[in-house]
Motif scaffolding. Structure first.
Motif, short mmCIF file in Angstrom:
data_model
loop_
_atom_site.label_atom_id
_atom_site.label_comp_id
_atom_site.label_asym_id
_atom_site.label_seq_id
_atom_site.Cartn_x
_atom_site.Cartn_y
_atom_site.Cartn_z
N CYS A 96 0.86 -1.19 0.00
CA CYS A 96 0.00 0.00 0.00
C CYS A 96 0.89 1.23 0.00
O CYS A 96 1.35 1.67 1.05
N LYS A 134 -7.23 3.81 7.83
CA LYS A 134 -7.66 2.63 8.59
C LYS A 134 -9.01 2.87 9.26
O LYS A 134 -9.88 1.99 9.28
N GLU A 138 -10.74 0.06 7.17
CA GLU A 138 -10.35 -1.26 7.67
C GLU A 138 -11.56 -2.08 8.08
O GLU A 138 -12.50 -1.58 8.70
N PHE A 142 -10.07 -6.69 5.29
CA PHE A 142 -8.92 -5.90 4.88
C PHE A 142 -8.30 -5.21 6.10
O PHE A 142 -8.97 -4.44 6.79
N PHE A 144 -4.89 -2.95 7.51
CA PHE A 144 -3.76 -2.10 7.14
C PHE A 144 -2.67 -2.16 8.20
O PHE A 144 -2.96 -2.19 9.40
N LEU A 154 -1.27 -3.91 3.08
CA LEU A 154 -2.67 -4.30 3.22
C LEU A 154 -2.74 -5.83 3.20
O LEU A 154 -2.17 -6.47 2.31
N TRP A 156 -5.25 -9.00 2.93
CA TRP A 156 -6.58 -9.33 2.40
C TRP A 156 -6.92 -10.77 2.79
O TRP A 156 -6.30 -11.71 2.31
N CYS A 216 -4.03 6.00 -1.62
CA CYS A 216 -3.38 4.69 -1.50
C CYS A 216 -3.26 4.08 -2.88
O CYS A 216 -4.09 4.32 -3.76
#
Length: 400
Positions: A96, A134, A138, A142, A144, A154, A156, A216
């Motif tokens: 990111c 975030k 967030e 997901f 951060f 990041l 996932w 980002c």
């Protein structure tokens, strides 16, 4: 015998008209490297396996002795190791970046990417900006994690590995057709722009004439890595000195010691002397056999397209890292073998990486030779020495 790799990230280049058709490495004043070249060996090494992307991830794995075709699982997972992110087998890691996008256009996809590093934003500023992201974006899916300067992460949950565009490959280009195909990733990037564009930190950066970190950018997706321990692989006890999470992550994954140097920030104005002293200390006082000293600055200056600053980064490497390392080891009466090289070229003309072979310099303090060559791309290519598989260079350094 002690062993070193001193790596100037992206240091190799192409001839530049403004430098009298010399490369930055040939033009720069590098008396120490030239002295070592005259007493050692120079040549070319191919660090990027054919068919693989010319990134610092694949290239540095190769230089450290790990064949990227066997060990590479993505860039971001290596950075996750450095940051200390607990990756599960089903997690996908993505880099990111906090980037600078143009702001005059009406739609997100119409914007251009101006700076992949937001003017080498400080870690302190970036941490605050990432917290704002975030707070809004967030979720359980997901997560951060903060890194260094513009480089963040990041994770996932149960994500997918997909092709994502590296921001430094598309500088000054319209981003519409470069955005992720995945709707969730693309929408998060768009929302991050709305969160960041008017943030007080960015308002203050604009007042100072600095690039705002206003979006980002996700890239470098990969799965949890698995590297064999460096000591088991080589028989050498190794340490890593770098400011960037990628190199620290490779070290963590290979069970090498990670040395943190105060003031080392991955930019042009880093703590060169601190890195040099740390390298000497770990070899002469801490009982380590091998140290890998990584300098990010030449690569960053290549991405910025700054000829003068890239030359300065190379000269700093020569005078403020290599010179004190050599002098420190000699003063300690320590025999050593050292390789100096880039991981890949980052030509000023295109501001991104290429897969071209790079010049290496091998010096052995116990076997000084006498040559007339200097250390640069043209003379290394003309020396007639070529290492086709970059991951074998480390064994060549060890004399195997």
């Amino acid at each position: 015998m002690k062993y070193l790799v001193i790596l100037g990230d992206g240091m190799a280049d192409r001839p530049i008209e403004a430098l009298g058709n010399q490369t930055p490495l040939a033009f720069a004043k590098t008396p120490v490297m030239d002295e070592l070249a005259a007493k050692g060996e120079i040549g070319m090494v191919h660090t990027i396996p054919d068919g693989m992307s010319p990134g610092s991830d694949t290239a540095n794995l190769s230089v450290l002795g790990y064949d990227p075709k066997k060990y590479y699982s993505g860039r971001s997972p290596l950075e996750a190791l450095s940051i200390g992110v607990p990756m599960r087998d089903t997690d996908i890691a993505l880099r990111c970046n906090l980037v600078t996008l143009s702001e005059e256009e009406s739609g997100y996809g119409e914007r251009r990417i101006l700076d992949h590093s937001s003017g080498e934003i400080t870690t302190e500023e970036a941490t605050v900006l990432l917290e704002a992201v975030k707070k809004e974006l967030e979720t359980e899916e997901f997560r951060f994690y903060g890194g260094t300067s513009y480089r963040h992460l990041l994770i996932w949950d149960k994500g997918e590995v997909m092709r994502l565009v590296q921001p430094h490959d598309i500088l000054d280009q319209i981003i519409g057709d470069k955005l992720p195909q995945n709707d969730k990733l693309r929408k998060m990037m768009e929302k991050s722009y709305e969160i960041l564009k008017d943030h007080p930190i960015n308002a203050e950066r604009r007042k100072k004439g600095l690039n705002p970190a206003n979006s980002c950018w996700f890239w470098g997706a990969g799965t949890k890595p698995s590297l064999s321990p460096f000591t088991e692989k080589t028989g050498k006890k190794g340490a890593m000195i770098s400011a960037v999470d990628l190199l620290k992550g490779i070290a963590v994954g290979s069970s090498m010691k990670v040395i943190t140097v105060d003031g080392a920030n991955g930019g042009l104005h880093t703590n060169y002397e601190g890195k040099a002293q740390a390298a000497v200390d770990v070899l002469t006082k801490d009982g380590y056999d091998f140290v890998y000293v990584h300098l990010e600055a030449p690569d960053e200056m290549g991405h910025q397209g700054s000829v003068q600053r890239k030359v300065q980064a190379i000269e700093n490497l020569d005078s403020r890292i290599i010179r004190p390392v050599v002098e420190g080891l000699r003063a300690a009466g320590q025999d050593f073998r050292m390789v100096i090289l880039p991981d890949h070229p980052t030509p000023i003309a295109i501001r991104t990486h290429t897969s071209d072979s790079v010049p290496y310099l091998l010096y052995d303090s116990t076997k000084e030779e006498q040559h007339t060559w200097k250390y640069n791309e043209a003379e290394a290519a003309g020396a007639g020495n070529f290492i086709e598989e970059g991951h074998t260079l480390i064994q060549y350094l060890f004399g195997a």
